[in-house]
Design a protein around this motif. Structure first.
Motif, PDB file in Angstrom:
ATOM      1  N   LYS A 116      -0.126  -1.655 -12.902  1.00 16.86           N
ATOM      2  CA  LYS A 116       0.581  -1.515 -11.640  1.00 16.86           C
ATOM      3  C   LYS A 116      -0.093  -0.385 -10.730  1.00 16.86           C
ATOM      4  O   LYS A 116      -0.448  -0.661  -9.643  1.00 16.86           O
ATOM      5  N   ASP A 117      -0.585   0.753 -11.286  1.00 12.32           N
ATOM      6  CA  ASP A 117      -1.071   1.883 -10.569  1.00 12.32           C
ATOM      7  C   ASP A 117      -2.507   1.186  -9.979  1.00 12.32           C
ATOM      8  O   ASP A 117      -2.690   1.550  -8.684  1.00 12.32           O
ATOM      9  N   ALA A 118      -3.382   0.737 -10.906  1.00  8.07           N
ATOM     10  CA  ALA A 118      -4.676   0.310 -10.524  1.00  8.07           C
ATOM     11  C   ALA A 118      -4.745  -0.933  -9.511  1.00  8.07           C
ATOM     12  O   ALA A 118      -5.233  -0.972  -8.401  1.00  8.07           O
ATOM     13  N   ALA A 119      -3.629  -1.739  -9.667  1.00  9.34           N
ATOM     14  CA  ALA A 119      -3.196  -2.805  -8.732  1.00  9.34           C
ATOM     15  C   ALA A 119      -3.008  -2.372  -7.370  1.00  9.34           C
ATOM     16  O   ALA A 119      -3.528  -2.802  -6.419  1.00  9.34           O
ATOM     17  N   LYS A 120      -2.232  -1.428  -7.296  1.00 10.34           N
ATOM     18  CA  LYS A 120      -1.698  -0.768  -6.169  1.00 10.34           C
ATOM     19  C   LYS A 120      -2.704  -0.091  -5.289  1.00 10.34           C
ATOM     20  O   LYS A 120      -3.008  -0.248  -4.134  1.00 10.34           O
ATOM     21  N   THR A 121      -3.716   0.640  -6.005  1.00 13.35           N
ATOM     22  CA  THR A 121      -4.734   1.066  -5.299  1.00 13.35           C
ATOM     23  C   THR A 121      -5.843   0.224  -4.903  1.00 13.35           C
ATOM     24  O   THR A 121      -6.274   0.246  -3.771  1.00 13.35           O
ATOM     25  N   LEU A 122      -5.870  -0.680  -5.611  1.00 16.53           N
ATOM     26  CA  LEU A 122      -6.785  -2.246  -5.113  1.00 16.53           C
ATOM     27  C   LEU A 122      -6.050  -2.644  -4.066  1.00 16.53           C
ATOM     28  O   LEU A 122      -7.007  -3.086  -2.687  1.00 16.53           O
ATOM     29  N   MET A 123      -4.854  -2.944  -3.909  1.00 21.66           N
ATOM     30  CA  MET A 123      -4.255  -3.438  -2.563  1.00 21.66           C
ATOM     31  C   MET A 123      -4.335  -2.547  -1.437  1.00 21.66           C
ATOM     32  O   MET A 123      -4.523  -2.926  -0.431  1.00 21.66           O
ATOM     33  N   MET A 124      -4.330  -1.214  -1.565  1.00 18.51           N
ATOM     34  CA  MET A 124      -4.298  -0.159  -0.484  1.00 18.51           C
ATOM     35  C   MET A 124      -5.895  -0.488   0.067  1.00 18.51           C
ATOM     36  O   MET A 124      -6.017  -0.185   1.405  1.00 18.51           O
ATOM     37  N   GLU A 125      -6.654  -0.656  -0.802  1.00 19.21           N
ATOM     38  CA  GLU A 125      -8.109  -0.631  -0.107  1.00 19.21           C
ATOM     39  C   GLU A 125      -8.240  -1.940   0.277  1.00 19.21           C
ATOM     40  O   GLU A 125      -9.169  -2.236   1.349  1.00 19.21           O
ATOM     41  N   ALA A 126      -7.530  -3.113   0.182  1.00 22.37           N
ATOM     42  CA  ALA A 126      -7.630  -4.604   0.746  1.00 22.37           C
ATOM     43  C   ALA A 126      -6.705  -4.679   2.132  1.00 22.37           C
ATOM     44  O   ALA A 126      -6.599  -5.734   2.621  1.00 22.37           O
ATOM     45  N   GLY A 127      -6.043  -3.488   2.137  1.00 20.42           N
ATOM     46  CA  GLY A 127      -5.039  -3.587   3.505  1.00 20.42           C
ATOM     47  C   GLY A 127      -3.821  -4.260   3.264  1.00 20.42           C
ATOM     48  O   GLY A 127      -3.182  -4.639   4.296  1.00 20.42           O
ATOM     49  N   PRO A 129      -0.127  -3.598   2.350  1.00 23.37           N
ATOM     50  CA  PRO A 129       1.226  -2.588   2.465  1.00 23.37           C
ATOM     51  C   PRO A 129       1.558  -2.462   1.130  1.00 23.37           C
ATOM     52  O   PRO A 129       2.158  -3.356   0.416  1.00 23.37           O
ATOM     53  N   VAL A 130       1.735  -1.044   0.752  1.00 25.58           N
ATOM     54  CA  VAL A 130       2.228  -0.721  -0.683  1.00 25.58           C
ATOM     55  C   VAL A 130       3.600   0.187  -0.446  1.00 25.58           C
ATOM     56  O   VAL A 130       3.456   0.935   0.783  1.00 25.58           O
ATOM     57  N   ILE A 289       8.016  -4.427   4.479  1.00 21.98           N
ATOM     58  CA  ILE A 289       7.653  -5.088   2.987  1.00 21.98           C
ATOM     59  C   ILE A 289       6.613  -4.697   2.475  1.00 21.98           C
ATOM     60  O   ILE A 289       5.571  -4.379   2.965  1.00 21.98           O
ATOM     61  N   PHE A 290       6.737  -4.333   1.159  1.00 22.20           N
ATOM     62  CA  PHE A 290       5.677  -3.681   0.679  1.00 22.20           C
ATOM     63  C   PHE A 290       5.203  -4.548  -0.882  1.00 22.20           C
ATOM     64  O   PHE A 290       6.094  -4.880  -1.569  1.00 22.20           O
ATOM     65  N   PHE A 291       3.963  -4.357  -1.070  1.00 20.27           N
ATOM     66  CA  PHE A 291       3.414  -4.818  -2.302  1.00 20.27           C
ATOM     67  C   PHE A 291       4.027  -4.562  -3.638  1.00 20.27           C
ATOM     68  O   PHE A 291       4.073  -3.165  -3.650  1.00 20.27           O
ATOM     69  N   MET A 292       4.384  -4.991  -4.449  1.00 19.23           N
ATOM     70  CA  MET A 292       4.924  -4.884  -5.722  1.00 19.23           C
ATOM     71  C   MET A 292       3.853  -4.761  -6.944  1.00 19.23           C
ATOM     72  O   MET A 292       3.797  -4.115  -7.733  1.00 19.23           O
TER      73      MET A 292
END
Length: 649
Positions: A116-127, A129-130, A289-292
């Protein structure tokens, strides 16, 4: 196109995949454990291969056995379904290395979204929202406490490798943080072998919104709109619907576009779901609305998306895995109507959702709507796997129509003797807040007592149950009941040809005859009197030495205890029979025969399906019979003890 497909799963999802494969002309191979030798998915597949003992870790979770089965049968592709090995990147890679087609995303995509932590970091880089929070590598108690204080309470602690609600703690105040952190890390280590955590701001009115995405090997990614899965029990989904209530077009466009960006960030192929948590305190809005997380597989609730889009997602999976592009472009996809799904489980909500097992002597889910099931009449529900036995999916022109359609489906369900959550589901979808789309993930938790209260037999049902049991004992050579004038004879069959012999009679003698029953395992008493109003409209079926009512999903079982012509009202000793709710092991014994007990006193503890269940005295009295010993195994509905009520002063 794939010619032969092995399904590395069981139950309803295996049957679902087999159905689409057959329509596409693809031969299918099932795999099965000892417990599933006669299962529905085995009967439906073209071929079946035995892969081991009943425990999943010796069969369905052993990738080498599944790959060997594919080679043995000449299956060129493996579909993992969901659960088991569906999100195991190592298994996916092993399938590819064996020269077979993996019907799912690339192993690298699975790994990218696995933590989950790595995925959230990747999502932030992709724009994408987390949720505001802390994803750092510094896992010291002091650093985590300082970050939680900065985020503000309540805060959510989540295991980075978690799932299914495990390794999660909501912390209400700073004073509780260290104790909750220790508990969370301990559970995460035991469940996932990794005790690292992340922190998130707690969303006060959370809704679970997810977007179905699909990618192919040609660089195309589309979304198939959103689903709402907010109705949950202990982080497990209960009711899912599509589209999401209250979702306006602008918000939908933003959240679906974010989901597509998320899928493209991991070079995604196949079916996947981007899950979001929404702060719905002021309605749905894109900036709340935030990525989970991302589920890199087909979801349990995929049928609701299929119903509103007209797409077969399994067909798309098989085509994309064969190298074809996605069949439709984004502008060719649209929402048509509303769909809602209920998960039907073999469990007893009135007893803390205790799983229920046994043979399905009665299993009729009606004919309306879409039914996805992995069992059929006469099949066995075992201890070994997830207790979900079916999904009921209704489609309507709008949300109210879809809910009414689902309510009608659930009301017609007739299942016996396995206990199910049908009435719990009916209460959920008919709850006023749910009907008004006033949703959040805590709704079931707040209303748990009201949603799970057991359905009691009506007076009319008790009367008919008593008469049916009397008829079992007093049939003449023609098969009709003759009850004598003093209490048992001189009952006559009605002249009406429209009434069944079971119900078409009138009571002509002794209008104060007391019958004591065990109804649903507990004591009940009725007085027979004339006229018998409405009794002919109740649907009963006989099973062994008991009678069972099967209407609208509620199953009531009646057993004869005693007949009292004097009407004294004295309780029978058998009223206090303590029955085993399911097969299990007695792990604690607190009383012995002859002991005096009080109402609610614990008599013993039964362990079944990794759960402990305390059996208690139904009223004050004396233990007149005790048939259990510590360490002993018991069968379902075995009489473990009898409590005789204390006489009134």
């Amino acid at each position: 196109m794939i010619a032969k497909l092995l399904i590395a799963n069981r139950g309803e999802i295996a049957c679902r995949i087999i159905r689409t494969a057959r329509e596409m002309g693809i031969a299918t191979v099932a795999v099965y454990s000892d417990a599933d030798a006669k299962a529905l998915h085995v009967r439906q597949a073209d071929e079946a291969v035995h892969i081991g003992p009943s425990p999943a870790n010796e069969s369905y979770l052993v990738g080498a056995k599944i790959i060997a089965a594919a080679k043995e049968t000449g299956a060129e592709a493996i579909h993992p379904g969901y659960g088991f090995l569906s999100e195991n990147a190592d298994f996916a890679q092993a399938v590819i290395d064996a020269g077979q087609i993996w019907v799912g995303p690339k192993p690298a995509s699975i790994r990218a979204m696995g933590l989950k932590d790595a995925a959230k970091t990747l999502m932030m880089e992709a724009g994408v929202p987390v949720t505001p929070g802390y994803l750092g590598k510094d896992q010291s108690v002091a650093r985590l406490k300082a970050e939680a204080d900065a985020i503000g309470y309540p805060v959510l602690i989540k295991a980075v490798a978690g799932g299914g609600g495990k390794g999660m703690r909501k912390v209400e105040q700073a004073a509780d943080f260290e104790a909750d952190l220790e508990s969370c890390k301990r559970e995460a280590k035991a469940s996932f072998g990794n005790d690292e955590v992340l922190l998130e701001k707690w969303i006060t009115s959370p809704r679970h919104i997810e977007v179905q995405v699909f990618g192919d090997s040609h660089g195309n990614v589309v979304h198939l709109f959103e689903r709402d899965c907010s109705l949950q029990r202990r982080h497990q989904k209960v009711i899912e619907e599509a589209p999401a209530p209250g979702m306006d077009e602008a918000t939908r466009e933003d959240i679906c576009a974010a989901a597509v960006r998320a899928a493209k960030a991991v070079d995604y192929e196949g079916a996947g779901t981007i899950e979001f948590i929404a702060d719905a305190s002021e309605g749905l809005c894109a900036d709340r609305i935030f990525f989970m997380e991302m589920n890199t597989r087909l979801q349990v609730e995929h049928p609701v998306t299929e119903e509103i889009t007209g797409v077969d997602l399994v067909e798309w999976q098989l085509r994309v895995a064969s190298g074809e592009p996605i069949p439709l472009k984004q502008d060719e996809l649209s929402i048509n109507g509303w769909a809602i799904e209920a998960r039907l489980y073999a469990e007893d909500p009135a007893k803390g959702f205790l799983p229920s097992i046994g043979r399905l002597s009665e299993f009729d889910l009606g004919f309306r709507g879409r039914i996805e099931s992995g069992v059929d009449l006469g099949d066995e529900i075992t201890l070994h796997y997830d207790p979900m036995i079916a999904k009921l999916v209704a489609k309507g022109r709008d949300r109210d129509h879809a809910i009414s359609q689902l309510s009608a489906m659930l009301s017609r369900a007739e299942i016996w003797p396995v206990k199910t959550n049908v009435h719990f589901l009916l209460r959920c979808i008919n709850d006023e807040e749910f009907r008004d789309a006033d949703l959040d993930t805590g709704l079931i938790g707040r209303k748990s007592d009201d949603l799970t209260v057991p359905i009691k037999p009506t007076e009319s049902e008790l009367v008919v149950g008593a008469l049916n049991l009397l008829m079992v004992q007093t049939r003449d050579q023609m098969g009709f009941p003759l009850l004598d004038a003093n209490g048992v004879r001189d009952h006559r069959i009605s002249d009406s040809a429209k009434l069944s012999p079971l119900f078409g009679f009138r009571l002509n003698s002794n209008p104060n005859r007391h019958i004591r029953l065990r109804a649903d395992g507990g004591p009940a008493e009725v007085t027979l009197s004339e006229p018998l109003l409405g009794a002919d409209e109740i649907d009963y079926s006989r099973y062994g030495a008991s009678w069972s009512r099967l209407v609208g999903g509620a199953a009531h079982r009646f057993e004869l205890v005693s007949i009292d012509e004097r009407g004294t009202g004295q309780a029978s000793a058998a009223d206090g029979a303590i029955l085993a709710p399911m097969p299990g092991k007695v792990i604690a014994v607190d009383v012995a025969e002859g002991d005096a007990v009080t109402a609610g006193q614990r008599l013993m503890v039964l362990e079944a399906m990794k759960m402990e269940h305390a059996l208690t005295a139904p009223f004050e009295g004396v233990v007149t019979e005790f048939n259990a010993s510590e360490g002993g195994q018991v069968q379902v509905e075995a009489v473990l003890a009898v409590v005789e009520a204390a006489e009134a002063d």
